[in-house]
Design a protein around this motif. Structure first.
Motif, PDB file in Angstrom:
ATOM      1  N   HIS A  86       0.889  -1.487  -0.566  1.00 42.80           N
ATOM      2  CA  HIS A  86      -0.434  -0.306  -0.135  1.00 42.80           C
ATOM      3  C   HIS A  86       0.857   1.337   0.354  1.00 42.80           C
ATOM      4  CE1 HIS A  86      -3.056  -2.896   1.251  1.00 42.80           C
ATOM      5  NE2 HIS A  86      -2.422  -3.231   2.859  1.00 42.80           N
ATOM      6  N   ALA A  87       0.302   2.268   0.299  1.00 44.14           N
ATOM      7  CA  ALA A  87       0.802   3.375   0.229  1.00 44.14           C
ATOM      8  C   ALA A  87       2.104   3.178   1.163  1.00 44.14           C
ATOM      9  CB  ALA A  87       0.304   4.969   0.147  1.00 44.14           C
ATOM     10  N   TRP A  88       1.713   3.109   2.152  1.00 43.84           N
ATOM     11  CA  TRP A  88       1.887   3.395   3.077  1.00 43.84           C
ATOM     12  C   TRP A  88       2.953   2.372   4.048  1.00 43.84           C
ATOM     13  CZ3 TRP A  88       0.101  -0.894   5.766  1.00 43.84           C
ATOM     14  CH2 TRP A  88      -0.954  -1.218   5.414  1.00 43.84           C
ATOM     15  N   GLY A  89       3.123   1.123   3.113  1.00 45.40           N
ATOM     16  CA  GLY A  89       3.672   0.477   3.218  1.00 45.40           C
ATOM     17  C   GLY A  89       3.042  -1.391   3.443  1.00 45.40           C
ATOM     18  N   TYR A  90       3.446  -2.479   3.679  1.00 49.77           N
ATOM     19  CA  TYR A  90       2.908  -3.593   3.730  1.00 49.77           C
ATOM     20  C   TYR A  90       1.853  -4.294   4.279  1.00 49.77           C
ATOM     21  CZ  TYR A  90       6.243  -4.604  -0.343  1.00 49.77           C
ATOM     22  OH  TYR A  90       7.229  -4.565  -1.272  1.00 49.77           O
ATOM     23  N   GLY A  91       0.694  -4.794   4.004  1.00 47.18           N
ATOM     24  CA  GLY A  91       0.134  -5.211   5.035  1.00 47.18           C
ATOM     25  C   GLY A  91      -1.432  -5.568   4.498  1.00 47.18           C
ATOM     26  N   CYS A  92      -2.270  -6.362   5.441  1.00 50.36           N
ATOM     27  CA  CYS A  92      -3.839  -6.903   4.816  1.00 50.36           C
ATOM     28  C   CYS A  92      -4.312  -5.532   4.804  1.00 50.36           C
ATOM     29  CB  CYS A  92      -3.523  -7.270   6.042  1.00 50.36           C
ATOM     30  SG  CYS A  92      -4.509  -7.037   7.230  1.00 50.36           S
ATOM     31  N   GLY A  93      -3.786  -4.559   5.379  1.00 54.17           N
ATOM     32  CA  GLY A  93      -4.974  -3.800   5.266  1.00 54.17           C
ATOM     33  C   GLY A  93      -6.267  -3.190   5.908  1.00 54.17           C
ATOM     34  N   THR A  94      -6.336  -4.444   6.622  1.00 50.95           N
ATOM     35  CA  THR A  94      -7.754  -3.752   7.504  1.00 50.95           C
ATOM     36  C   THR A  94      -7.388  -4.856   9.090  1.00 50.95           C
ATOM     37  OG1 THR A  94      -7.976  -6.854   6.785  1.00 50.95           O
ATOM     38  CG2 THR A  94      -9.135  -4.968   5.716  1.00 50.95           C
ATOM     39  N   CYS A  95      -6.536  -4.950   9.471  1.00 54.21           N
ATOM     40  CA  CYS A  95      -6.397  -5.401  10.970  1.00 54.21           C
ATOM     41  C   CYS A  95      -6.102  -4.022  11.220  1.00 54.21           C
ATOM     42  CB  CYS A  95      -5.318  -6.158  11.211  1.00 54.21           C
ATOM     43  SG  CYS A  95      -3.611  -5.341  10.576  1.00 54.21           S
ATOM     44  N   PRO A  96      -6.118  -3.904  12.700  1.00 48.96           N
ATOM     45  CA  PRO A  96      -6.022  -2.488  13.075  1.00 48.96           C
ATOM     46  C   PRO A  96      -4.662  -1.838  13.808  1.00 48.96           C
ATOM     47  CG  PRO A  96      -7.240  -4.689  14.959  1.00 48.96           C
ATOM     48  CD  PRO A  96      -6.510  -5.013  14.198  1.00 48.96           C
ATOM     49  N   ALA A  97      -3.624  -2.712  13.034  1.00 50.21           N
ATOM     50  CA  ALA A  97      -2.082  -2.494  13.178  1.00 50.21           C
ATOM     51  C   ALA A  97      -2.245  -1.713  11.474  1.00 50.21           C
ATOM     52  CB  ALA A  97      -1.080  -3.349  13.436  1.00 50.21           C
ATOM     53  N   CYS A  98      -2.528  -2.491  10.558  1.00 48.95           N
ATOM     54  CA  CYS A  98      -2.533  -1.384   9.227  1.00 48.95           C
ATOM     55  C   CYS A  98      -3.865  -0.620   9.262  1.00 48.95           C
ATOM     56  CB  CYS A  98      -2.955  -2.575   8.345  1.00 48.95           C
ATOM     57  SG  CYS A  98      -2.116  -3.979   7.991  1.00 48.95           S
ATOM     58  N   GLN A  99      -4.256  -0.525   9.687  1.00 53.39           N
ATOM     59  CA  GLN A  99      -5.637   1.113   9.544  1.00 53.39           C
ATOM     60  C   GLN A  99      -4.849   1.843  10.191  1.00 53.39           C
ATOM     61  OE1 GLN A  99      -9.597  -0.573  11.191  1.00 53.39           O
ATOM     62  NE2 GLN A  99      -9.720  -1.652   9.446  1.00 53.39           N
ATOM     63  N   LEU A 100      -4.473   1.615  11.394  1.00 52.52           N
ATOM     64  CA  LEU A 100      -3.667   3.108  12.305  1.00 52.52           C
ATOM     65  C   LEU A 100      -2.747   3.937  11.837  1.00 52.52           C
ATOM     66  CD1 LEU A 100      -2.970   1.755  16.120  1.00 52.52           C
ATOM     67  CD2 LEU A 100      -4.654   3.707  15.520  1.00 52.52           C
ATOM     68  N   ARG A 101      -1.489   2.363  10.807  1.00 51.79           N
ATOM     69  CA  ARG A 101      -0.762   3.199  10.051  1.00 51.79           C
ATOM     70  C   ARG A 101      -1.217   3.870   9.306  1.00 51.79           C
ATOM     71  NH1 ARG A 101       4.554  -0.831   8.526  1.00 51.79           N
ATOM     72  NH2 ARG A 101       5.835   1.089   6.726  1.00 51.79           N
ATOM     73  N   ALA A 102      -2.103   3.505   8.162  1.00 50.27           N
ATOM     74  CA  ALA A 102      -2.375   3.723   6.649  1.00 50.27           C
ATOM     75  C   ALA A 102      -3.507   5.341   7.232  1.00 50.27           C
ATOM     76  CB  ALA A 102      -3.934   3.180   6.438  1.00 50.27           C
ATOM     77  N   ARG A 103      -4.234   5.913   8.331  1.00 48.39           N
ATOM     78  CA  ARG A 103      -4.541   6.642   8.923  1.00 48.39           C
ATOM     79  C   ARG A 103      -3.492   7.522   9.352  1.00 48.39           C
ATOM     80  NH1 ARG A 103      -8.362   3.091  11.757  1.00 48.39           N
ATOM     81  NH2 ARG A 103      -7.518   3.874  13.242  1.00 48.39           N
ATOM     82  N   GLY A 104      -2.427   7.214  10.151  1.00 51.29           N
ATOM     83  CA  GLY A 104      -1.216   8.299  10.421  1.00 51.29           C
ATOM     84  C   GLY A 104      -0.710   8.403   8.551  1.00 51.29           C
ATOM     85  N   TRP A 105      -0.775   7.314   8.065  1.00 51.80           N
ATOM     86  CA  TRP A 105       0.251   8.121   6.641  1.00 51.80           C
ATOM     87  C   TRP A 105      -0.545   9.159   6.183  1.00 51.80           C
ATOM     88  CZ3 TRP A 105       4.139   7.614   4.023  1.00 51.80           C
ATOM     89  CH2 TRP A 105       4.527   7.453   2.274  1.00 51.80           C
ATOM     90  N   GLU A 106      -1.974   9.193   6.088  1.00 51.07           N
ATOM     91  CA  GLU A 106      -2.771   9.943   5.323  1.00 51.07           C
ATOM     92  C   GLU A 106      -2.769  11.205   6.033  1.00 51.07           C
ATOM     93  OE1 GLU A 106      -6.481   7.479   5.704  1.00 51.07           O
ATOM     94  OE2 GLU A 106      -5.788   6.469   4.172  1.00 51.07           O
ATOM     95  N   ARG A 107      -2.965  11.095   7.399  1.00 52.77           N
ATOM     96  CA  ARG A 107      -3.080  12.317   7.434  1.00 52.77           C
ATOM     97  C   ARG A 107      -1.411  13.490   7.725  1.00 52.77           C
ATOM     98  NH1 ARG A 107      -5.310   9.260  12.070  1.00 52.77           N
ATOM     99  NH2 ARG A 107      -3.100   9.642  14.048  1.00 52.77           N
ATOM    100  N   TRP A 108      -0.522  12.448   7.990  1.00 49.73           N
ATOM    101  CA  TRP A 108       0.661  13.194   8.043  1.00 49.73           C
ATOM    102  C   TRP A 108       1.134  13.428   6.417  1.00 49.73           C
ATOM    103  CZ3 TRP A 108       5.880  10.559   5.080  1.00 49.73           C
ATOM    104  CH2 TRP A 108       7.164  11.584   5.412  1.00 49.73           C
ATOM    105  N   VAL A 109       1.065  12.888   5.368  1.00 48.37           N
ATOM    106  CA  VAL A 109       0.664  13.902   4.118  1.00 48.37           C
ATOM    107  C   VAL A 109      -0.504  14.304   4.127  1.00 48.37           C
ATOM    108  CG1 VAL A 109       0.446  12.711   1.074  1.00 48.37           C
ATOM    109  CG2 VAL A 109       0.970  11.019   2.943  1.00 48.37           C
ATOM    110  N   ALA A 110      -1.364  13.988   4.310  1.00 43.14           N
ATOM    111  CA  ALA A 110      -1.925  15.825   3.790  1.00 43.14           C
ATOM    112  C   ALA A 110      -1.663  16.937   4.493  1.00 43.14           C
ATOM    113  CB  ALA A 110      -3.434  15.221   4.979  1.00 43.14           C
ATOM    114  N   ALA A 111      -1.167  16.711   5.697  1.00 42.66           N
ATOM    115  CA  ALA A 111      -0.610  17.564   6.033  1.00 42.66           C
ATOM    116  C   ALA A 111       0.596  18.608   5.803  1.00 42.66           C
ATOM    117  CB  ALA A 111      -0.424  17.365   8.189  1.00 42.66           C
ATOM    118  N   SER A 112       1.289  17.561   4.880  1.00 42.75           N
ATOM    119  CA  SER A 112       2.838  17.699   4.746  1.00 42.75           C
ATOM    120  C   SER A 112       3.069  18.159   3.217  1.00 42.75           C
ATOM    121  CB  SER A 112       3.744  16.559   4.236  1.00 42.75           C
ATOM    122  OG  SER A 112       3.850  16.318   5.560  1.00 42.75           O
TER     123      SER A 112
END
Length: 245
Positions: free
Chosen positions: A208-234
Motif C-alpha cells: 500500500h502507499a504506507w507499506g506492506y500489510g493486509c490493510g484491515t487489521c487494527p495495526a494496518c488501519q492505524l498505520r494507514a490513517r497516520g500516513w494519510e494524515r501526515w501526507v495531507a498535512a505535508s
C-alpha cells in the motif's frame, strides 16, 4: 541518511521488533547515543515475519554507533499463558473489558524485564521502546504510567538507574512519520515503507502507499490513517490565484 547527533555518555538498548515504531525509535536512539544495541523477541507471534525484517533494517541504518543485536525466545513463556489473536489463528475482536483480543497480557512487562537484564550485563543505561498511548489500541502496558512504574521496579530490583525512554509516547502515527523524516530524511521514510512490518496477520504480499500489510487489521488501519494524515498535512497549501487566468 542525515541526522543531528546530541551525544551523551549513555549507551542505549532499543526494543526492536522490525516494525515502524521500533525502527523509528532505533533511528532516534542512534541520533542521541554513542552506542546503541537492539533486542528482539520471539513469542509465537502470528506476524513472526517481523523478525525477518530486523536484519535488513539494521543494515540500512548501520553506522559505527550500532552495536550488537540480541534475540530472546519467549514463545514457551508467553504461549504457555494462553492464546490471543496475536499468537493464534483467532479472529480479531473486542474482548473482555473492552480491550481487543490482540492484547497479550504481560507481554511488554516481560519485554522490559528481559531488556533490563540484558542492559544490566551490557552496561547500557537507556532502554528505548516504542510504546505509545496517543494513537493505540488501548493496551494498558503501553501507558506512560505503566512505563514509569516499570522503571521504578526495575531500578529497585536490579540496583541500577535505568532510564526507560518512550519517544513516541505522546506522538500519533502521523507525528511518527514526521519524526522519521526529521531524523533521517526521505531515506529513512523509504526504509520504513519498504523494510518494516506492522500487520498483525503477517501479510507481506500487499503493498500500500504506507507499506506492506493486509490493510484491515487494527495495526494496518492505524498505520494507514497516520500516513494519510501526515501526507495531507505535508501538502503545500492551495494557491488561490493558480486557476485565475
Amino acid at each position: 541518511m542525515t541526522s543531528q547527533h546530541t551525544e551523551t555518555e549513555d549507551a542505549a538498548l532499543v526494543l526492536f521488533s522490525g516494525g515502524q515504531d521500533s525502527a523509528t525509535c532505533l533511528a532516534w536512539a542512534l541520533a542521541r547515543y554513542p552506542r546503541v544495541e537492539t533486542v528482539g523477541f520471539r513469542y509465537g507471534q502470528r506476524h513472526a515475519v517481523e523478525l525477518d525484517c530486523r536484519a535488513p533494517i539494521r543494515e540500512a541504518l548501520a553506522c559505527d554507533r550500532l552495536g550488537e543485536d540480541h534475540v530472546v525466545d519467549l514463545a514457551a513463556t508467553i504461549g504457555g499463558l494462553g492464546q490471543t489473536a496475536m499468537t493464534a489463528d483467532i479472529a480479531i475482536a473486542i474482548g473482555q473489558g473492552g480491550l481487543p483480543n490482540t492484547f497479550v497480557p504481560g507481554r511488554n512487562l516481560l519485554f522490559l524485564t528481559c531488556a533490563a537484564a540484558i542492559a544490566y550485563r551490557r552496561g547500557l543505561r537507556r532502554i528505548v521502546a516504542g510504546m505509545c498511548e496517543t494513537d493505540y489500541s488501548g493496551y494498558p502496558d503501553c501507558r506512560d504510567d505503566t512505563i514509569k512504574a516499570m522503571q521504578l521496579a526495575l531500578n529497585l530490583g536490579m540496583e541500577r538507574r535505568f532510564v526507560l525512554e518512550t519517544p513516541l509516547m505522546w506522538r500519533d502515527k502521523a507525528a511518527t512519520w514526521a519524526l522519521a523524516l526529521g531524523l533521517g530524511g526521505q531515506g529513512l521514510v523509504d526504509v520504513i515503507l519498504e523494510r518494516t512490518h506492522t500487520c498483525y496477520l503477517g501479510n507481506r504480499c500487499d503493498r500500500h502507499a504506507w507499506g506492506y500489510g493486509c490493510g484491515t487489521c487494527p495495526a494496518c488501519q492505524l498505520r494507514a490513517r497516520g500516513w494519510e494524515r501526515w501526507v495531507a498535512a505535508s501538502r503545500p497549501p492551495a494557491d488561490p490565484l493558480r486557476d485565475i487566468s
